[in-house]
Design a protein around this motif. Structure first.
Motif, short mmCIF file in Angstrom:
data_model
loop_
_atom_site.label_atom_id
_atom_site.label_comp_id
_atom_site.label_asym_id
_atom_site.label_seq_id
_atom_site.Cartn_x
_atom_site.Cartn_y
_atom_site.Cartn_z
N THR A 1 0.90 -1.18 -0.04
CA THR A 1 -0.10 -0.02 -0.04
C THR A 1 0.86 1.28 -0.03
O THR A 1 0.81 2.34 -0.77
CB THR A 1 -0.98 0.05 1.14
N LEU A 2 1.70 1.26 0.74
CA LEU A 2 2.91 2.34 0.73
C LEU A 2 3.65 2.47 -0.53
O LEU A 2 3.66 3.80 -1.16
CB LEU A 2 3.81 2.22 1.81
N VAL A 3 3.95 1.52 -1.09
CA VAL A 3 4.42 1.68 -2.62
C VAL A 3 3.36 2.07 -3.64
O VAL A 3 3.61 3.15 -4.55
CB VAL A 3 5.03 0.15 -3.14
N PHE A 4 2.28 1.57 -3.53
CA PHE A 4 1.21 2.14 -4.46
C PHE A 4 0.77 3.58 -4.25
O PHE A 4 0.78 4.50 -5.06
CB PHE A 4 -0.22 1.51 -4.01
N THR A 5 0.84 4.00 -2.88
CA THR A 5 0.53 5.45 -2.65
C THR A 5 1.79 6.18 -3.02
O THR A 5 1.53 7.33 -3.80
CB THR A 5 0.38 5.52 -1.23
N ARG A 6 2.88 5.78 -3.00
CA ARG A 6 4.08 6.71 -3.60
C ARG A 6 3.96 6.85 -4.92
O ARG A 6 4.50 7.62 -5.58
CB ARG A 6 5.39 6.07 -3.02
N LEU A 7 3.71 5.92 -5.70
CA LEU A 7 3.58 5.81 -7.27
C LEU A 7 2.44 6.63 -7.62
O LEU A 7 2.51 7.35 -8.94
CB LEU A 7 3.65 4.49 -7.68
N MET A 8 1.41 6.67 -6.89
CA MET A 8 0.10 7.51 -7.44
C MET A 8 0.42 9.01 -7.19
O MET A 8 -0.57 9.82 -7.42
CB MET A 8 -0.81 6.97 -6.62
N ARG A 9 1.39 9.62 -6.38
CA ARG A 9 1.54 10.92 -5.74
C ARG A 9 1.64 11.79 -7.18
O ARG A 9 2.28 11.16 -8.12
CB ARG A 9 2.38 10.97 -5.05
N PRO A 10 1.27 13.05 -7.15
CA PRO A 10 1.45 13.85 -8.33
C PRO A 10 3.08 14.14 -8.31
O PRO A 10 3.68 14.10 -7.32
CB PRO A 10 0.71 15.25 -8.22
N ARG A 11 3.48 14.21 -9.82
CA ARG A 11 5.10 14.50 -9.68
C ARG A 11 5.15 16.09 -9.95
O ARG A 11 4.42 16.58 -10.62
CB ARG A 11 5.47 13.56 -10.89
N ALA A 12 6.18 16.56 -9.10
CA ALA A 12 6.43 18.08 -9.23
C ALA A 12 7.60 18.26 -10.24
O ALA A 12 8.25 17.72 -10.72
CB ALA A 12 6.90 18.63 -7.96
#
Length: 84
Positions: free
Chosen positions: A73-84
């Motif tokens: 779940t942590l990996v999924f959340t990190r991959l789905m965050r918006p990129r700056a």
């Protein structure tokens, strides 16, 4: 048919079905919610199957899944965050 296997079948239909639908549709927050729901339901289904089939060696997979589910779940959340 044992009550353990009937419970596993009921959880597959009533618990994992809605989790899969949530994971497949909607915005990223809803997909994350579906992923969070699918993990514990899958662990419970596998535990019920191990008990219903009388095979204690089948307990390894749900116990490992319970440990790595949060990390996934942590990996999924990190991959789905918006990129700056």
């Amino acid at each position: 048919m044992s009550p353990w296997l009937l419970g596993a079948a009921a959880l597959l239909v009533g618990g994992l079905g809605p989790a899969v639908l949530l994971t497949m549709r909607g915005d990223p927050v809803r997909r994350l919610l579906g992923l969070q729901l699918a993990g514990p339901v899958t662990v419970l289904v596998l535990l019920l199957l191990a008990q219903g089939l009388g095979q204690s060696m089948y307990l390894i997979v749900p116990l490992c899944l319970a440990l790595v589910g949060f990390t996934g779940t942590l990996v999924f959340t990190r991959l789905m965050r918006p990129r700056a």
